[in-house]
Motif scaffolding. Structure first.
Motif, PDB file in Angstrom:
ATOM      1  N   GLY A  34      16.256   6.327   3.260  1.00  0.00           N
ATOM      2  CA  GLY A  34      17.136   5.247   2.849  1.00  0.00           C
ATOM      3  C   GLY A  34      16.631   4.587   1.583  1.00  0.00           C
ATOM      4  N   THR A  35      17.142   3.410   1.334  1.00  0.00           N
ATOM      5  CA  THR A  35      16.706   2.621   0.189  1.00  0.00           C
ATOM      6  C   THR A  35      15.366   1.967   0.511  1.00  0.00           C
ATOM      7  OG1 THR A  35      17.976   0.748   1.002  1.00  0.00           O
ATOM      8  CG2 THR A  35      19.063   2.209  -0.595  1.00  0.00           C
ATOM      9  N   PRO A  36      14.674   1.404  -0.483  1.00  0.00           N
ATOM     10  CA  PRO A  36      13.348   0.825  -0.222  1.00  0.00           C
ATOM     11  C   PRO A  36      13.312  -0.173   0.933  1.00  0.00           C
ATOM     12  CG  PRO A  36      13.650   1.062  -2.572  1.00  0.00           C
ATOM     13  CD  PRO A  36      14.962   1.452  -1.938  1.00  0.00           C
ATOM     14  N   SER A  37      14.299  -1.035   1.030  1.00  0.00           N
ATOM     15  CA  SER A  37      14.288  -2.015   2.117  1.00  0.00           C
ATOM     16  C   SER A  37      14.372  -1.341   3.479  1.00  0.00           C
ATOM     17  CB  SER A  37      15.436  -3.007   1.947  1.00  0.00           C
ATOM     18  OG  SER A  37      16.697  -2.339   1.981  1.00  0.00           O
ATOM     19  N   ALA A  38      15.136  -0.245   3.574  1.00  0.00           N
ATOM     20  CA  ALA A  38      15.236   0.490   4.832  1.00  0.00           C
ATOM     21  C   ALA A  38      13.913   1.146   5.187  1.00  0.00           C
ATOM     22  CB  ALA A  38      16.344   1.540   4.737  1.00  0.00           C
ATOM     23  N   LEU A  39      13.216   1.654   4.179  1.00  0.00           N
ATOM     24  CA  LEU A  39      11.908   2.256   4.429  1.00  0.00           C
ATOM     25  C   LEU A  39      10.903   1.227   4.909  1.00  0.00           C
ATOM     26  CD1 LEU A  39      13.237   4.678   2.929  1.00  0.00           C
ATOM     27  CD2 LEU A  39      11.013   5.063   1.847  1.00  0.00           C
ATOM     28  N   VAL A  40      10.898   0.062   4.288  1.00  0.00           N
ATOM     29  CA  VAL A  40       9.985  -0.995   4.711  1.00  0.00           C
ATOM     30  C   VAL A  40      10.260  -1.379   6.168  1.00  0.00           C
ATOM     31  CG1 VAL A  40       9.327  -3.397   4.350  1.00  0.00           C
ATOM     32  CG2 VAL A  40       9.602  -1.873   2.385  1.00  0.00           C
ATOM     33  N   ASP A  41      11.539  -1.487   6.513  1.00  0.00           N
ATOM     34  CA  ASP A  41      11.899  -1.836   7.892  1.00  0.00           C
ATOM     35  C   ASP A  41      11.447  -0.760   8.869  1.00  0.00           C
ATOM     36  OD1 ASP A  41      13.064  -4.149   6.971  1.00  0.00           O
ATOM     37  OD2 ASP A  41      15.126  -3.389   7.062  1.00  0.00           O
TER      38      ASP A  41
END
Length: 295
Positions: free
Chosen positions: A250-257
């Motif tokens: 996913g996008t960076p925020s999805a990866l962080v989550d």
């Protein structure tokens, strides 16, 4: 890819250990032996950890494997880890004439006994082993790795990684031999149960569960936008929706989550499987926009 891994601040570069491509295509350029490659990378890098995830117990005699890994550990200045598994890809064995016995878990267990026994034998001593699969007599048990064993600091030894999704024998094997227990592409819903079983296996033999690092390997497919994620998924022949469900995608925020959830479930280390080795921008994106957000 390994140099980019080091330059961008990642902690390690680990190789799959296979001799045959999976899926369609001509298979070019052909296989590279994992430990031969890692020997070269040991001299081309200076900081990152290097290892296999995982080597197959069917590929190498444990005496030979112990020598190979110890030498690469010396070449790297003590940065090597050995992931070792029972092997599963029967077709690659047939393609290169490698025996593929039907029952391989006992083979793996005995290999771990031999490899760690060779490394742990004091310099000047001799190592003997008589088992169902291997017999070693009067071995000088050389060379030694640079590192010391995580299970016994008085002995030489490279950190061992044991992995799998089996509910009983695999966690028990990890508790006995491993510095790390790895889950290979686990369903997210099952991670907590796997962690609990590994901890219970440690407690059953009187080992502190906190001394066993818990990790998982998951496919990476990141993008700055959803369209970029879809493009990278297409490049590796995967469904982007499926990768968002089962991988680190996913996008960076999805990866962080996703990485945050994995940490909450008890994982301390995550291996991001990069399937397109030519896409160095993929690594740069994760380094600059994901790793910077992790605590």
């Amino acid at each position: 890819m390994a140099k980019a891994t080091e330059d961008l601040g990642f902690d390690g570069f680990f190789r799959s250990d296979h001799y045959l491509a999976m899926g369609s295509g001509d298979g070019l350029p052909g296989p590279t032996d994992a430990w031969t490659t890692l020997a070269g990378l040991a001299r081309e890098t200076s900081r990152i950890r290097l290892g296999t995830l995982v080597s197959s117990a069917t590929f190498r005699h444990p005496g030979v494997l112990a020598i190979q890994v110890a030498q690469v550990d010396q070449m790297s200045g003590g940065r090597v880890e050995l992931g070792l598994g029972a092997g599963w890809f029967e077709q690659e064995h047939a393609a290169y004439g490698i025996p593929f016995p039907p029952k391989r878990f006992d083979l793996l267990t005995e290999q771990l006994e031999v490899v760690t026994g060779l490394w742990g034998t004091p310099v000047g001593g001799r190592f003997d082993h008589t088992g169902a699969h291997y017999t070693l007599t009067g071995s000088p048990a050389l060379p030694k790795p640079v590192q010391t064993s995580s299970l016994d600091a008085s002995k030489a030894g490279v950190p061992v990684i044991v992995g799998g999704l089996g509910p009983k024998r695999t966690p028990a094997l990890a508790a006995r031999f491993a510095a790390e227990f790895n889950l290979a592409f686990p369903p997210l819903a099952d991670v907590g149960d796997h962690v609990a079983r590994a901890h219970a296996a440690c407690e059953a033999i009187g080992r502190d569960p906190r001394t066993l690092t818990m990790s998982a390997a998951l496919v990476l497919c990141a993008g700055r936008t959803d369209a970029e994620v879809d493009r990278r998924a297409a490049a590796i022949g995967r469904d982007p929706l499926e990768l968002r469900e089962v991988g680190v995608a996913g996008t960076p925020s999805a990866l962080v989550d996703r990485l945050g959830v994995l940490a909450e479930l008890g994982l301390e280390r995550v291996y991001l499987q990069v399937l397109d080795l030519h896409d160095l921008d993929h690594l740069e994106l994760v380094a600059s926009e994901v790793a910077s957000q992790l605590g």
